[in-house]
Design a protein around this motif. Structure first.
Motif, PDB file in Angstrom:
ATOM      1  N   PRO A 116       0.808  -1.203   0.000  1.00 16.52           N
ATOM      2  CA  PRO A 116       0.000   0.000   0.000  1.00 16.52           C
ATOM      3  C   PRO A 116       0.848   1.262   0.000  1.00 16.52           C
ATOM      4  O   PRO A 116       1.986   1.267   0.480  1.00 16.52           O
ATOM      5  N   PRO A 139      -7.218  -3.336  -0.018  1.00 15.31           N
ATOM      6  CA  PRO A 139      -6.251  -3.865  -0.991  1.00 15.31           C
ATOM      7  C   PRO A 139      -6.806  -3.942  -2.411  1.00 15.31           C
ATOM      8  O   PRO A 139      -6.857  -5.015  -3.030  1.00 15.31           O
ATOM      9  N   GLU A 151       2.598   2.937   3.286  1.00 23.32           N
ATOM     10  CA  GLU A 151       3.619   2.174   4.011  1.00 23.32           C
ATOM     11  C   GLU A 151       4.530   3.107   4.814  1.00 23.32           C
ATOM     12  O   GLU A 151       4.954   4.162   4.345  1.00 23.32           O
ATOM     13  N   ALA A 185      -8.012  -4.031   6.957  1.00 25.36           N
ATOM     14  CA  ALA A 185      -7.846  -3.748   5.535  1.00 25.36           C
ATOM     15  C   ALA A 185      -9.131  -3.931   4.727  1.00 25.36           C
ATOM     16  O   ALA A 185      -9.114  -3.759   3.506  1.00 25.36           O
ATOM     17  N   ASP A 219       1.055  -4.992   5.562  1.00 20.81           N
ATOM     18  CA  ASP A 219       1.124  -3.557   5.287  1.00 20.81           C
ATOM     19  C   ASP A 219      -0.271  -2.964   5.105  1.00 20.81           C
ATOM     20  O   ASP A 219      -0.566  -1.882   5.609  1.00 20.81           O
ATOM     21  N   TYR A 220      -1.118  -3.661   4.351  1.00 22.22           N
ATOM     22  CA  TYR A 220      -2.485  -3.161   4.185  1.00 22.22           C
ATOM     23  C   TYR A 220      -3.206  -3.127   5.522  1.00 22.22           C
ATOM     24  O   TYR A 220      -3.952  -2.188   5.817  1.00 22.22           O
ATOM     25  N   GLU A 262      -5.753   0.067   4.877  1.00 20.39           N
ATOM     26  CA  GLU A 262      -5.968   0.433   3.479  1.00 20.39           C
ATOM     27  C   GLU A 262      -6.586  -0.737   2.721  1.00 20.39           C
ATOM     28  O   GLU A 262      -6.093  -1.872   2.791  1.00 20.39           O
TER      29      GLU A 262
END
Length: 428
Positions: free
Chosen positions: A11, A81, A14, A251, A73-74, A79
C-alpha cells in the motif's frame, strides 16, 4: 489475463521507517510463517473432486503468493487492498455455489474450503469475499428472479462490480429483526429508501448494495441500490462513511450508511424477499461460511506456530522439542480437526438441503471459540514475535475477534441452539 500469483505492490501508506524498525526488533524473518503446510489430519480434502481440488489449490497459491506478502502492510495502514482485485477475479470463485450467470457452481463443501483458504491468507480479504460473494451475490442468487439474477450477477461474478449487504443498523445488531429502515412505494411504482445502516462491509466501495428495509405494510424486503457510476459517484441520497479505529480486519472497510430518499426502480426489490424468514435463509448460509472462515484463521495460526517452533532454538535446542510446545500444538490440531469435520458435515447437510439455522449456529459457535483458542496458543508459542505483524500470527489473533462477533455473536448462536434443544425461545 492477470496471473493470480503475480507480485502486488504494498500500500501507498507504508511506513517509510518500516524496514529500519523491522531490522531492530525482528532480526528473524517471519515471511515463511504465512505459507500453507497443508494441514488436513483427517484428509477432508479427499471429499473434493478433481476440479474443485484444483480450485482450492489455486486459492491456496493466491493466499501464499499474492496476499501474504502484502497483507500486513495493508492491515497496518487500514488500506483496502484494491490492487488485489484483478488477481482475485481471475480465481473465478465469486458466486461460490451459485450456478449460471458466470458463477462457478461449486459444491457447498468446496465453497467452504475456499473460504477457509482466503481466511488462512488474510481475514480482510476473506471478509471482502464473504460480503461480495457470500452475502450480496448469494442474496441475489437466492431471492432474486431470473431476470434480476441476470441483471446483476454476471458483472459481480467477474468482479467488474462489487457488492455489499446492508442489514445491520446503528440501533439493531443482534435484534436486527426490528429493522427501522423504511421503503416507501411511490405512485410510479419505484421505491424510496430512508434509514441508516452500520457495519456494512464494502459499503464505501460497492456498486451494488442490497438494502434490507420494511415496506409500507411492514413487510421486510431486499432492495438493490444500483450505482451505475460506481461508489465514487453514489446515487442521490446515498452517503457512506468509513468506520475507522478498528483493531480487527483493518484492511476491509465497513461503513455507516445514510439513506435519505434513495430512489430505486420498482423491479429492484428482490422478488422472493418477502419477510424476515427470507432474510434468515441468507443468514443461515452466511453463518455456515463464517464457520469456515474461523477455521481458516485457526489453520493459519497453527501452520505459523509449527513452522516457527521447528526453526526457533532456545536453550540450545529446537522449540518444537519441548514438551509444553508439543502439548500446545497437539491441542491446537485437535481443535482444528474437530472444526474441519464439523464444517464438512454441515456442508454435506447443506448439499442435501437439510442444513437449518441451528446447524449453522452450532457450527459457528464451536469454530469461532476454537479458533480463538488456537490463535491465542500460537501467539504464545511465538513469544514476543507473536505480537509482530511480520510474523503473521498477530494479524490472525486480532482478526478472529471480528469473526467471533459478526454474523451473530457467540451468545446469539448459543440461544439459537438452546431454543432448538429446549423448544423455548430465550430471546425475549
Amino acid at each position: 489475463m492477470t496471473d493470480p500469483t503475480a507480485a502486488v505492490a504494498p500500500p501507498t501508506g507504508e511506513n517509510p521507517r518500516a524496514e529500519h524498525v523491522e531490522a531492530e526488533v525482528s532480526p528473524v524473518s517471519g515471511d515463511d510463517l504465512a505459507r500453507a503446510r497443508g494441514t488436513d489430519f483427517f484428509h477432508v480434502e479427499e471429499h473434493l473432486d478433481a476440479r474443485e481440488l484444483a480450485v482450492l489449490h489455486r486459492v491456496r497459491a493466491f493466499s501464499d503468493e499474492v496476499v501474504a506478502p502484502v497483507a500486513n502492510d495493508y492491515w497496518e495502514n487500514a488500506e483496502f487492498p484494491a490492487p488485489l482485485l484483478p488477481a482475485y477475479a481471475e480465481l473465478g470463485v465469486a458466486g461460490g455455489a451459485l450456478k449460471g450467470n458466470g458463477c462457478p457452481g461449486l459444491s457447498p463443501l468446496a465453497e467452504g474450503m475456499v473460504t477457509a483458504e482466503f481466511a488462512r491468507g488474510d481475514g480482510s480479504v476473506s471478509t471482502f469475499h464473504g460480503v461480495h460473494s457470500g452475502l450480496a451475490m448469494t442474496t441475489i442468487g437466492m431471492l432474486g428472479s431470473p431476470e434480476q439474477q441476470q441483471r446483476w450477477l454476471p458483472d459481480m461474478a467477474a468482479v467488474r462490480r462489487i457488492g455489499a449487504f446492508a442489514l445491520t443498523e446503528p440501533e439493531h445488531g443482534s435484534d436486527v429483526v426490528r429493522l427501522d429502515t423504511r421503503a416507501h412505494r411511490e405512485p410510479d411504482g419505484s421505491w424510496t429508501l430512508h434509514g441508516r445502516k452500520r457495519w456494512i462491509g464494502n459499503g464505501t466501495v460497492a456498486d451494488v448494495v442490497v438494502v434490507w428495509a420494511r415496506d409500507d405494510d411492514g413487510r421486510v424486503g431486499a432492495f438493490v441500490v444500483d450505482q451505475p457510476d460506481g461508489a465514487g459517484d453514489p446515487v442521490p441520497g446515498y452517503a457512506a462513511r468509513r468506520i475507522v479505529g478498528k483493531t480487527a480486519n483493518r484492511a476491509v472497510w465497513q461503513a455507516q450508511i445514510e439513506l435519505d430518499g434513495v430512489r430505486v426502480d420498482g423491479d429492484c426489490r428482490l422478488e422472493l424477499a418477502r419477510s424476515f424468514a427470507d432474510t434468515n435463509r441468507v443468514l443461515a448460509k452466511s453463518r455456515q461460511t463464517v464457520a469456515w472462515e474461523a477455521l481458516g484463521h485457526a489453520v493459519a495460526a497453527y501452520d505459523a506456530a509449527v513452522t516457527y517452533a521447528l526453526r526457533r532454538e532456545q536453550f540450545g535446542r529446537s522449540l518444537a522439542g519441548f514438551q509444553l510446545v508439543q502439548d500446545k500444538l497437539s491441542h491446537m490440531l485437535a481443535d482444528i480437526t474437530g472444526m474441519q469435520t464439523m464444517c464438512v458435515r454441515m456442508s454435506q447437510l447443506q448439499a442435501e438441503g437439510r442444513a437449518a439455522l441451528e446447524h449453522a449456529a452450532l457450527t459457528k459457535l464451536a469454530t469461532a471459540s476454537a479458533a480463538r483458542r488456537v490463535c491465542a496458543m500460537a501467539r504464545d508459542i511465538l513469544g514476543g514475535n507473536g505480537i509482530l505483524l511480520d510474523h503473521h500470527v498477530a494479524r490472525h489473533h486480532a482478526d478472529i475477534e471480528a469473526v467471533y462477533t459478526y454474523e451473530g455473536t457467540d451468545s446469539v448462536q448459543s440461544l439459537i441452539v438452546g431454543r432448538t434443544i429446549t423448544g423455548i425461545s430465550a430471546f425475549t
